[in-house]
Design an enzyme around this catalytic site. Sequence first.
Site, PDB file in Angstrom:
ATOM      1  N   HIS A 251      42.926  34.355  39.036  1.00 31.04           N
ATOM      2  CA  HIS A 251      44.201  34.218  38.314  1.00 31.04           C
ATOM      3  C   HIS A 251      45.323  33.663  39.178  1.00 31.04           C
ATOM      4  O   HIS A 251      46.230  33.023  38.677  1.00 31.04           O
ATOM      5  CB  HIS A 251      44.607  35.545  37.672  1.00 31.04           C
ATOM      6  CG  HIS A 251      45.057  36.592  38.648  1.00 31.04           C
ATOM      7  ND1 HIS A 251      44.170  37.284  39.448  1.00 31.04           N
ATOM      8  CD2 HIS A 251      46.281  37.058  38.965  1.00 31.04           C
ATOM      9  CE1 HIS A 251      44.848  38.140  40.205  1.00 31.04           C
ATOM     10  NE2 HIS A 251      46.131  38.025  39.934  1.00 31.04           N
ATOM     11  N   ASP A 252      45.266  33.917  40.486  1.00 35.07           N
ATOM     12  CA  ASP A 252      46.375  33.495  41.346  1.00 35.07           C
ATOM     13  C   ASP A 252      46.059  32.265  42.192  1.00 35.07           C
ATOM     14  O   ASP A 252      46.788  31.980  43.152  1.00 35.07           O
ATOM     15  CB  ASP A 252      46.779  34.660  42.267  1.00 35.07           C
ATOM     16  CG  ASP A 252      47.943  35.461  41.682  1.00 35.07           C
ATOM     17  OD1 ASP A 252      48.574  34.954  40.723  1.00 35.07           O
ATOM     18  OD2 ASP A 252      48.211  36.568  42.172  1.00 35.07           O
ATOM     19  N   LYS A 255      48.661  29.831  43.568  1.00 35.76           N
ATOM     20  CA  LYS A 255      49.547  30.166  44.686  1.00 35.76           C
ATOM     21  C   LYS A 255      49.369  29.222  45.861  1.00 35.76           C
ATOM     22  O   LYS A 255      50.285  29.055  46.668  1.00 35.76           O
ATOM     23  CB  LYS A 255      49.278  31.593  45.157  1.00 35.76           C
ATOM     24  CG  LYS A 255      49.952  32.641  44.296  1.00 35.76           C
ATOM     25  CD  LYS A 255      49.905  33.977  45.014  1.00 35.76           C
ATOM     26  CE  LYS A 255      50.485  35.086  44.171  1.00 35.76           C
ATOM     27  NZ  LYS A 255      50.164  36.406  44.766  1.00 35.76           N
ATOM     28  N   HIS A 280      53.100  28.717  40.104  1.00 36.30           N
ATOM     29  CA  HIS A 280      51.708  28.991  40.473  1.00 36.30           C
ATOM     30  C   HIS A 280      50.823  29.128  39.239  1.00 36.30           C
ATOM     31  O   HIS A 280      49.639  28.837  39.278  1.00 36.30           O
ATOM     32  CB  HIS A 280      51.600  30.217  41.399  1.00 36.30           C
ATOM     33  CG  HIS A 280      51.616  31.542  40.703  1.00 36.30           C
ATOM     34  ND1 HIS A 280      52.768  32.195  40.354  1.00 36.30           N
ATOM     35  CD2 HIS A 280      50.605  32.349  40.299  1.00 36.30           C
ATOM     36  CE1 HIS A 280      52.463  33.346  39.759  1.00 36.30           C
ATOM     37  NE2 HIS A 280      51.149  33.466  39.717  1.00 36.30           N
ATOM     38  N   HIS A 306      48.980  34.733  32.663  1.00 33.99           N
ATOM     39  CA  HIS A 306      48.996  36.143  33.082  1.00 33.99           C
ATOM     40  C   HIS A 306      50.399  36.649  33.419  1.00 33.99           C
ATOM     41  O   HIS A 306      50.560  37.823  33.755  1.00 33.99           O
ATOM     42  CB  HIS A 306      48.021  36.401  34.241  1.00 33.99           C
ATOM     43  CG  HIS A 306      48.430  35.810  35.557  1.00 33.99           C
ATOM     44  ND1 HIS A 306      48.319  34.469  35.841  1.00 33.99           N
ATOM     45  CD2 HIS A 306      48.953  36.374  36.678  1.00 33.99           C
ATOM     46  CE1 HIS A 306      48.738  34.239  37.068  1.00 33.99           C
ATOM     47  NE2 HIS A 306      49.138  35.374  37.597  1.00 33.99           N
ATOM     48  N   HIS A 307      51.418  35.792  33.329  1.00 32.42           N
ATOM     49  CA  HIS A 307      52.803  36.270  33.481  1.00 32.42           C
ATOM     50  C   HIS A 307      53.606  36.142  32.188  1.00 32.42           C
ATOM     51  O   HIS A 307      54.821  36.292  32.188  1.00 32.42           O
ATOM     52  CB  HIS A 307      53.521  35.531  34.622  1.00 32.42           C
ATOM     53  CG  HIS A 307      53.114  36.020  35.979  1.00 32.42           C
ATOM     54  ND1 HIS A 307      53.471  37.255  36.458  1.00 32.42           N
ATOM     55  CD2 HIS A 307      52.360  35.446  36.954  1.00 32.42           C
ATOM     56  CE1 HIS A 307      52.965  37.432  37.671  1.00 32.42           C
ATOM     57  NE2 HIS A 307      52.282  36.342  37.994  1.00 32.42           N
ATOM     58  N   ASP A 335      46.735  43.605  36.432  1.00 30.45           N
ATOM     59  CA  ASP A 335      47.344  43.162  37.687  1.00 30.45           C
ATOM     60  C   ASP A 335      48.583  43.998  38.023  1.00 30.45           C
ATOM     61  O   ASP A 335      48.754  44.473  39.142  1.00 30.45           O
ATOM     62  CB  ASP A 335      47.715  41.678  37.554  1.00 30.45           C
ATOM     63  CG  ASP A 335      47.970  41.024  38.906  1.00 30.45           C
ATOM     64  OD1 ASP A 335      47.374  41.481  39.897  1.00 30.45           O
ATOM     65  OD2 ASP A 335      48.757  40.062  38.951  1.00 30.45           O
TER      66      ASP A 335
END
Lengths: 412, 412
Positions: A251-252, A255, A280, A306-307, A335
């Site tokens: 998911h990240d 970044k 990101h 996811h944010h 998360d």
Amino acid sequence: MKYSIRKKELEVIISLFNSLSKVKNFNELLEIIIDSSRILANCDGGTIYIKNDEDMLEFAHSKSYFLSSKYSEEVVQEIFKPFQLNIDENSIAGYCALTKKIINISDIQKFGNLVQFKYNDYWDKKYGYNTISILTVPLINNQNDLIGVLQLINAKDKETGKISYFSPRVEYIIDMISKQSAIAIYNFQLTNKLYVSQVETILKLGIASEYKDKETYNHLRRMSEYSKLLAYKIKGSNSYAENVRLASMMHDIGKIGVPDSILLKPAGLDQNEKKTMQKHTIYGAMILKDSEAFVLQLAARIALTHHEKWDGTGYPLGLKGEAIPLEGRIVALADVFDALSSKRVYKEAMTIDECKSFLLNEKGKHFDPNLVDIFIEMLPEVLEIRDRYLSDENISPEIFSIGDIIVDLSSI
Amino acid sequence: MKYSIRKKELEVIISLFNSLSKVKNFNELLEIIIDSSRILANCDGGTIYIKNDEDMLEFAHSKSYFLSSKYSEEVVQEIFKPFQLNIDENSIAGYCALTKKIINISDIQKFGNLVQFKYNDYWDKKYGYNTISILTVPLINNQNDLIGVLQLINAKDKETGKISYFSPRVEYIIDMISKQSAIAIYNFQLTNKLYVSQVETILKLGIASEYKDKETYNHLRRMSEYSKLLAYKIKGSNSYAENVRLASMMHDIGKIGVPDSILLKPAGLDQNEKKTMQKHTIYGAMILKDSEAFVLQLAARIALTHHEKWDGTGYPLGLKGEAIPLEGRIVALADVFDALSSKRVYKEAMTIDECKSFLLNEKGKHFDPNLVDIFIEMLPEVLEIRDRYLSDENISPEIFSIGDIIVDLSSI
């Protein structure tokens, strides 16, 4: 067909072929092959050796009516302790593997000294076994690669029940089923390797994505297991849940596109820096998108969303409610929960009661209300996962070997 | 067994089962299933529908003696144009898929109007086909999931050759082989998906590793293909070469650990900065090491050693000659050649003659002399790869869709 096959035999063969592609467990697969072979050859014992990555024959599975009747389960286990053979003329199985030819010995006591390979009677002496006839068949896949060896011991005469030789007809039938068996073993190994390799590559991607800001293996493990649990509770499908687990680890990944000056800033990002940091999610989607693979399609969706927040105040798209993909909503919760409930260098962990209050307070605001309820209901399972992957230390030393050279990566 | 199976039938069944696990190509697999079914059922035509990701039945493969004898290959191709069916009562195949039950119709002309589903005689009218008997069997794997549908048309009477019905005995045999066939199709799909997913995840890792310094897809494609070619020329194994190709894509993943201030510096790194930059080999090995998967073991070795030089003057370990793993030596050459022969923002591409001179000059210094010779020998193949992946532009628009929402990532 060279020999006619009896109806009883046919039933065994068809049932074997049916089982070969069905079994989920490697030992079960080997057991079915040995059992069918023993019935078809009417013999006492059967052993399968599997060629390993070091080109050795590894004892993999064995069964014997005689030994099972004479000794307890524990002793039989002890007798069938794993060992390895070289692929050379020092053993019958090794010689069979070397030449890829069937070796049919009617009486090892008589002919033992006449043949190229050595016969080791250590077992016979130790356990009162009287090996007479041995049929050894190479297991070869459809690319003509050696997979292993099937060895059958002591054929019995149908009429008298006495130990006899393996007839050419039996040799023919065993040869036939050995081909199918070899392919089944090979397919099993291949699928297994492919799966392990896939899972580990995804884990590496996850680790890479958290490399600079020092998130740990265990954070990835925990949040991905929470995500899997939620996915399973919602959809009830194991394979979907496992895909969510794998996808959530990435998911990240976006970044890696964020400048160090922002990614590594300890606190207090200004408005512009925040905007950059938030990208990101977009970088992640750019890296992961356009894949044929379902797990990567999920991963791209998760990276992008996811944010997002249930009430529409999230980023980067400001999606609202069910417009946010389910997987994005799941990972958002998993998360955040892990961040709250874990200790970091700069903060203590919240207590579980505090986490619970936080989630309930954000129900319908940050998080999908339905998911919050499910998550709180499954808290015992969640805490079990948390405790399993509690440590945030990296316990493995940074040792790496190239051939004979052993390198301590941390010292270079 | 409910019915006795004749020797001829047994041969077909065994040969089918043998083939099922062997075929490398999906269409070939379907063809073998249809051919064996037509022989066993003694009928004119067979069709397989496969359930796709959208839960539709997709026409996948079909054969008919009648149509093949009456029409040219092109017309038959035209008749068997792909189409999709819903899983519902609007077609026989759809109804069979819906209920997961065998549907055996002795005469569709007589019973067509009595059944729940509709019979579409469009084809019959158009191509002068006279469909009478239809046996429709669900293809179900060992998890009881529907994989597809097998449909057989117009059984023929053994004596008269006239079109007849599918007997219960034939239904029994076809049902038996349909189970094995479904599992074979399912296994094929699974392995295929797993493989695609593995390859694409590795590609994503490669892209992630070059994300910040703007290397392109095509650089990764070219250098990995060069590496594969070299690996194949040395070892002669396709699977090894393919593993080297995949592993080589991850050679620079350690770059994600290098600070932006150094990674993105346009030129002139001082001694200390160089040391830091060189650590990307170590970071790469740290991320990739300790995997069970062969491809990741290769990748870790490559990440660590792709900047070693044959004469021992490379980094990070200063290994010399064959102490450098073969894969590290291969990727060193492939990576440098691609850098030289490609245009970058800050430099023109070298001509091939210049590249050749460069390699020959570094033979035994930077590069393994044997690899240099092989590489120069295979230059025509190398240039073919280079031309195939020439463009360094990113041609795909940054479009992403979530359900009905279409997002232009580049505009956020």
